[in-house]
Structure formats: structure tokens, C-alpha cells
Design a protein around this motif. Structure first.
Motif, mmCIF file in Angstrom:
data_model
loop_
_atom_site.group_PDB
_atom_site.id
_atom_site.type_symbol
_atom_site.label_atom_id
_atom_site.label_comp_id
_atom_site.label_asym_id
_atom_site.label_seq_id
_atom_site.Cartn_x
_atom_site.Cartn_y
_atom_site.Cartn_z
ATOM 1 N N ARG A 1 0.844 -1.200 0.000
ATOM 2 C CA ARG A 1 0.000 0.000 0.000
ATOM 3 C C ARG A 1 0.880 1.252 0.000
ATOM 4 O O ARG A 1 0.640 2.191 -0.756
ATOM 5 N N LEU A 2 1.909 1.252 0.829
ATOM 6 C CA LEU A 2 2.777 2.434 0.902
ATOM 7 C C LEU A 2 3.548 2.635 -0.405
ATOM 8 O O LEU A 2 3.732 3.765 -0.863
ATOM 9 N N GLU A 3 3.994 1.525 -1.010
ATOM 10 C CA GLU A 3 4.693 1.644 -2.293
ATOM 11 C C GLU A 3 3.752 2.208 -3.361
ATOM 12 O O GLU A 3 4.150 3.054 -4.170
ATOM 13 N N ALA A 4 2.498 1.734 -3.346
ATOM 14 C CA ALA A 4 1.516 2.226 -4.313
ATOM 15 C C ALA A 4 1.241 3.707 -4.079
ATOM 16 O O ALA A 4 1.168 4.504 -5.034
ATOM 17 N N GLN A 5 1.121 4.080 -2.815
ATOM 18 C CA GLN A 5 0.853 5.484 -2.481
ATOM 19 C C GLN A 5 1.992 6.372 -2.979
ATOM 20 O O GLN A 5 1.760 7.399 -3.623
ATOM 21 N N ARG A 6 3.226 5.968 -2.692
ATOM 22 C CA ARG A 6 4.374 6.782 -3.122
ATOM 23 C C ARG A 6 4.463 6.850 -4.640
ATOM 24 O O ARG A 6 4.689 7.925 -5.217
ATOM 25 N N ALA A 7 4.245 5.725 -5.315
ATOM 26 C CA ALA A 7 4.319 5.719 -6.779
ATOM 27 C C ALA A 7 3.245 6.635 -7.371
ATOM 28 O O ALA A 7 3.506 7.362 -8.340
ATOM 29 N N SER B 1 -4.190 5.646 -15.788
ATOM 30 C CA SER B 1 -3.513 4.368 -15.571
ATOM 31 C C SER B 1 -2.609 4.494 -14.348
ATOM 32 O O SER B 1 -1.991 5.542 -14.117
ATOM 33 N N LEU B 2 -2.506 3.415 -13.612
ATOM 34 C CA LEU B 2 -1.661 3.425 -12.420
ATOM 35 C C LEU B 2 -0.213 3.168 -12.823
ATOM 36 O O LEU B 2 0.054 2.537 -13.852
ATOM 37 N N PRO B 3 0.729 3.649 -12.009
ATOM 38 C CA PRO B 3 2.143 3.392 -12.315
ATOM 39 C C PRO B 3 2.433 1.888 -12.344
ATOM 40 O O PRO B 3 1.719 1.110 -11.702
ATOM 41 N N ALA B 4 3.486 1.527 -13.047
ATOM 42 C CA ALA B 4 3.877 0.112 -13.138
ATOM 43 C C ALA B 4 4.057 -0.472 -11.741
ATOM 44 O O ALA B 4 4.632 0.168 -10.855
ATOM 45 N N GLY B 5 3.520 -1.652 -11.564
ATOM 46 C CA GLY B 5 3.696 -2.351 -10.289
ATOM 47 C C GLY B 5 2.599 -2.087 -9.270
ATOM 48 O O GLY B 5 2.561 -2.739 -8.233
ATOM 49 N N VAL B 6 1.722 -1.114 -9.562
ATOM 50 C CA VAL B 6 0.622 -0.816 -8.625
ATOM 51 C C VAL B 6 -0.619 -1.597 -9.055
ATOM 52 O O VAL B 6 -1.108 -1.417 -10.176
ATOM 53 N N ALA B 7 -1.094 -2.464 -8.177
ATOM 54 C CA ALA B 7 -2.257 -3.287 -8.510
ATOM 55 C C ALA B 7 -3.511 -2.430 -8.587
ATOM 56 O O ALA B 7 -3.676 -1.475 -7.816
ATOM 57 N N GLU B 8 -4.367 -2.783 -9.537
ATOM 58 C CA GLU B 8 -5.647 -2.079 -9.724
ATOM 59 C C GLU B 8 -6.405 -2.032 -8.398
ATOM 60 O O GLU B 8 -6.528 -3.048 -7.709
ATOM 61 N N GLY B 9 -6.885 -0.858 -8.026
ATOM 62 C CA GLY B 9 -7.690 -0.719 -6.811
ATOM 63 C C GLY B 9 -6.896 -0.438 -5.546
ATOM 64 O O GLY B 9 -7.470 -0.109 -4.514
ATOM 65 N N ARG B 10 -5.568 -0.568 -5.624
ATOM 66 C CA ARG B 10 -4.769 -0.337 -4.406
ATOM 67 C C ARG B 10 -4.653 1.155 -4.116
ATOM 68 O O ARG B 10 -4.592 1.571 -2.956
ATOM 69 N N TYR B 11 -4.599 1.966 -5.160
ATOM 70 C CA TYR B 11 -4.616 3.416 -5.048
ATOM 71 C C TYR B 11 -5.297 3.921 -6.313
ATOM 72 O O TYR B 11 -5.596 3.133 -7.226
#
Ligand code: SAM
Length: 163
Positions: free
Chosen positions: A10-16, A146-156
Motif C-alpha cells: 500500500r505504501l509503495e503504491a501510495q508513493r508511486a 492508468s496506475l504506475p507500473a507495479g501498482v495493482a488495480e484498486g490499491r490506489y
């Protein structure tokens, strides 16, 4: 996946997503909104990566780390639903980026804020403004990005207002 793994992702997705939003707005003129200061970690990330940018922070209860508390003119205390509607005058200009991270263990309360925020946020946003959020929002007129690479759909979540 352990709860630790989930938290880290979650934190990685938030930062990305924050880094993507910062890159998207580039040098566009206008303030930034941080909705939900919490500990102040994402606020600190925003200010470090956007030096000189006015960042207005909205929070119900001040409980941030002492190093991550905005100066008084940039801290608006109270429930978003009371403080955001009259905020444009204080901002001085529509915001070019809004980051909202307000989810709690109370799913019904979080959903109620998300429903209100999606409808209310556009009045504070400039054309082309980017919104990043931990919750799914329905923002009239905004396009999901589109979400950044590596961020799963719905995580952010990321959206952009029409330019
Ligand atoms: N992004 C922050 C960080 O990195 O430290 C964490 C934010 S924390 C998960 C969520 C924050 O949103 C809490 O401090 C809570 O008080 C605030 N919040 C939730 N609903 C709110 C509302 N309706 N009005 C104002 N603040 C709210």
C-alpha cells in the motif's frame, strides 16, 4: 500475503501514485491539497518533492509527527465536509493536485466521505488538476488515469480533470 506485505505494498503504491501526480502537474501554477494529514508522512513527501509549492492541509484531528505539521496558514482543522466548501478563497487559486488519504476502519464513514468528496472536490480544482486517493471516488468530469507500473488495480487511484 501477510498484513506486513499488504501494508508495504500500500505504501509503495501510495508513493508511486504521488510521484506520478507530481510529475504530471510539472510546473503548473497553483496550490496542492493534502486531505488527511495523519502522521504527516505523505505531506512530508509532497513538500520535499515540490519545494516552494503551497500545500494546504485539511485534517479533523491534529496528531502528526512534530516535524510534519504545516505552518498555521496552511493547516485547516475540521471535517472536510465543513472546511472544504469555503476553502477556495483561502487557497487563492484552484488546486493543481489533490491527495486524499482518509480511509479508516469504519467502512461506512469512509464511504460517506468518499461520496461527498468526489462530488465536492471539482469546485477547488484547476483544469488538468490531478487527484490521487486511497479510496474510489466518483468525480464528475474526471478521467481515471492508468496506475504506475507495479501498482495493482484498486490499491490506489489517480484521476485528471479535463484541461
Ligand atoms: N497520509 C497520511 C500519512 O502519510 O501520514 C495518513 C492519513 S490517515 C490514514 C487519515 C487521516 O484522515 C486521519 O488523520 C483522519 O483524522 C483524517 N480524516 C478522515 N476523515 C476526515 C474528515 N472527514 N475530515 C477531516 N479529516 C479526516
Amino acid at each position: 500475503m501477510s498484513r506486513l506485505d499488504s501494508h508495504i505494498r500500500r505504501l509503495e503504491a501510495q508513493r508511486a501514485c504521488l510521484d506520478t501526480a507530481i510529475a504530471l502537474i510539472g510546473g503548473a501554477v497553483g496550490p496542492v491539497l493534502e486531505l488527511g494529514l495523519g502522521n504527516g508522512r505523505t505531506y512530508d513527501h509532497l513538500r520535499q518533492n515540490m519545494p516552494g509549492r503551497a500545500i494546504f492541509v485539511f485534517e479533523r484531528i491534529l496528531a502528526a509527527h512534530p516535524t510534519s505539521i504545516p505552518d498555521p496558514p496552511f493547516l485547516i482543522l475540521g471535517d472536510f465536509r465543513e472546511t472544504l466548501p469555503g476553502a477556495l478563497q483561502r487557497l487563492g487559486a484552484p488546486a493543481v493536485l489533490a491527495h486524499a488519504d482518509f480511509g479508516s476502519g469504519n467502512a461506512a464513514a469512509t464511504a460517506a466521505v468518499a461520496e461527498w468528496l468526489g462530488l465536492s472536490l471539482p469546485m477547488l480544482l484547476a483544469p488538468g488538476a490531478v487527484v490521487a486517493c486511497d479510496q474510489t471516488l466518483v468525480i464528475p468530469g474526471a478521467a481515471a488515469l492508468s496506475l504506475p507500473a507495479g501498482v495493482a488495480e484498486g490499491r490506489y487511484h489517480l484521476w485528471q480533470m479535463p484541461g
